[in-house]
Design a protein around this motif. Structure first.
Motif, PDB file in Angstrom:
ATOM      1  N   PRO A 104     -17.394   4.458  -3.607  1.00 19.62           N
ATOM      2  CA  PRO A 104     -17.049   3.295  -2.779  1.00 19.62           C
ATOM      3  C   PRO A 104     -15.859   2.508  -3.338  1.00 19.62           C
ATOM      4  CG  PRO A 104     -19.183   2.975  -3.868  1.00 19.62           C
ATOM      5  CD  PRO A 104     -18.739   4.367  -4.155  1.00 19.62           C
ATOM      6  N   ALA A 105     -15.711   2.475  -4.647  1.00 16.57           N
ATOM      7  CA  ALA A 105     -14.581   1.755  -5.239  1.00 16.57           C
ATOM      8  C   ALA A 105     -13.250   2.388  -4.843  1.00 16.57           C
ATOM      9  CB  ALA A 105     -14.719   1.728  -6.759  1.00 16.57           C
ATOM     10  N   LEU A 106     -13.256   3.707  -4.653  1.00 19.11           N
ATOM     11  CA  LEU A 106     -12.040   4.423  -4.271  1.00 19.11           C
ATOM     12  C   LEU A 106     -11.895   4.565  -2.762  1.00 19.11           C
ATOM     13  CD1 LEU A 106     -12.240   7.292  -6.907  1.00 19.11           C
ATOM     14  CD2 LEU A 106     -10.738   5.286  -6.976  1.00 19.11           C
ATOM     15  N   GLY A 107     -12.964   4.255  -2.035  1.00 20.40           N
ATOM     16  CA  GLY A 107     -12.928   4.392  -0.579  1.00 20.40           C
ATOM     17  C   GLY A 107     -12.994   5.846  -0.137  1.00 20.40           C
ATOM     18  N   VAL A 108     -13.717   6.662  -0.924  1.00 15.05           N
ATOM     19  CA  VAL A 108     -13.876   8.076  -0.578  1.00 15.05           C
ATOM     20  C   VAL A 108     -15.360   8.413  -0.574  1.00 15.05           C
ATOM     21  CG1 VAL A 108     -11.626   8.723  -1.548  1.00 15.05           C
ATOM     22  CG2 VAL A 108     -13.680   8.887  -2.970  1.00 15.05           C
ATOM     23  N   ASP A 109     -15.706   9.590  -0.028  1.00 13.71           N
ATOM     24  CA  ASP A 109     -17.105   9.999  -0.052  1.00 13.71           C
ATOM     25  C   ASP A 109     -17.456  10.593  -1.416  1.00 13.71           C
ATOM     26  OD1 ASP A 109     -16.046  12.595  -0.004  1.00 13.71           O
ATOM     27  OD2 ASP A 109     -16.521  12.904   2.108  1.00 13.71           O
ATOM     28  N   GLN A 110     -18.746  10.776  -1.647  1.00 14.06           N
ATOM     29  CA  GLN A 110     -19.240  11.268  -2.935  1.00 14.06           C
ATOM     30  C   GLN A 110     -18.640  12.628  -3.329  1.00 14.06           C
ATOM     31  OE1 GLN A 110     -21.763   9.466  -4.643  1.00 14.06           O
ATOM     32  NE2 GLN A 110     -22.054  10.894  -6.318  1.00 14.06           N
TER      33      GLN A 110
ATOM     34  N   ASP B  43     -12.868  -9.395  -0.200  1.00 10.86           N
ATOM     35  CA  ASP B  43     -14.053  -8.803  -0.830  1.00 10.86           C
ATOM     36  C   ASP B  43     -15.346  -9.469  -0.392  1.00 10.86           C
ATOM     37  OD1 ASP B  43     -12.505  -7.009  -2.242  1.00 10.86           O
ATOM     38  OD2 ASP B  43     -12.522  -8.165  -4.110  1.00 10.86           O
TER      39      ASP B  43
ATOM     40  N   ARG C 176       0.835  -1.211   0.000  1.00 11.27           N
ATOM     41  CA  ARG C 176       0.000   0.000   0.000  1.00 11.27           C
ATOM     42  C   ARG C 176       0.867   1.259   0.000  1.00 11.27           C
ATOM     43  NH1 ARG C 176      -3.112  -0.430   4.532  1.00 11.27           N
ATOM     44  NH2 ARG C 176      -1.755   0.947   5.671  1.00 11.27           N
TER      45      ARG C 176
ATOM     46  N   THR D  51       0.781   4.160  -2.708  1.00  8.74           N
ATOM     47  CA  THR D  51       0.502   5.531  -2.296  1.00  8.74           C
ATOM     48  C   THR D  51       1.574   6.471  -2.831  1.00  8.74           C
ATOM     49  OG1 THR D  51      -0.642   4.784  -0.320  1.00  8.74           O
ATOM     50  CG2 THR D  51       0.145   7.051  -0.315  1.00  8.74           C
TER      51      THR D  51
ATOM     52  N   ARG E 163      -5.895   6.914  -9.565  1.00  5.21           N
ATOM     53  CA  ARG E 163      -6.758   5.836  -9.065  1.00  5.21           C
ATOM     54  C   ARG E 163      -8.150   5.915  -9.686  1.00  5.21           C
ATOM     55  NH1 ARG E 163      -4.452   6.189  -3.118  1.00  5.21           N
ATOM     56  NH2 ARG E 163      -2.773   4.688  -3.347  1.00  5.21           N
TER      57      ARG E 163
ATOM     58  N   ARG F  93     -15.763  13.962  -2.545  1.00  6.84           N
ATOM     59  CA  ARG F  93     -14.341  13.758  -2.909  1.00  6.84           C
ATOM     60  C   ARG F  93     -14.248  13.085  -4.268  1.00  6.84           C
ATOM     61  NH1 ARG F  93      -9.195  14.997  -3.281  1.00  6.84           N
ATOM     62  NH2 ARG F  93      -7.745  13.295  -2.933  1.00  6.84           N
TER      63      ARG F  93
END
Length: 153
Positions: A57-63, A141, A19, A23, A39, A65
């Motif tokens: 959700p695929a990126l693990g961020v809020d809408q 997953d 990771r 990053t 990404r 962002r």
């Protein structure tokens, strides 16, 4: 500490190292775009009909962002919004030629880095690693099916 716990710690530490490399963009090559935007491109590349809503959700961020990242990719000429063929009210995201070239170059770089890392492995070791890594990611997953082998046991 039991053996299972010690092995889990080793795997966790290795995943943290992976990771961190990602990053830092180490696997993405010398990308001219920020890692977060890259990404987005990567996620759109593997989606049939990506939208801002599906990327969050695929990126693990809020809408919000995800929306900002998509806007940045669009303004950079890497993504475009097109009308959904099934629902004209909805916009889907598609890589532009420049975005596709960037993703393809990064994939080539990642594959080269991975091939180099496994260069002295036998074919059997590479095959077994690929099988086990896929099984591991599938279990992350889908935790409900974790522990079953590839034959459903």
């Amino acid at each position: 500490m039991e053996v299972h716990e010690a092995i889990t710690e080793v795997v966790e530490a290795a995943m943290v190292r992976i990771r961190r490399r990602q990053t830092l963009g180490a696997l993405a090559g010398k990308s001219p775009v920020p890692v977060a935007v890259f990404r987005v491109l990567d996620a759109v590349a593997v989606s049939d009909a990506a939208t801002v809503g599906s990327l969050a959700p695929a990126l693990g961020v809020d809408q919000p962002r995800a929306s900002r990242l998509v806007a940045q990719a669009v303004s950079s000429g890497l993504l475009e919004r097109v009308a959904d063929q099934l629902d004209g009210r909805r916009a889907v995201l598609r890589l532009t030629r420049e975005g596709t070239n960037l993703v393809d170059a990064a994939r080539d770089g990642r594959r080269c880095a991975m091939a180099t890392a496994m260069a002295d492995w036998t074919d059997h070791e590479r095959t077994e690693f690929a099988r086990l890594l896929n099984r591991f990611v599938d279990a992350l997953d889908h935790p409900a099916t974790a522990g079953r082998d590839t034959n459903g046991r």
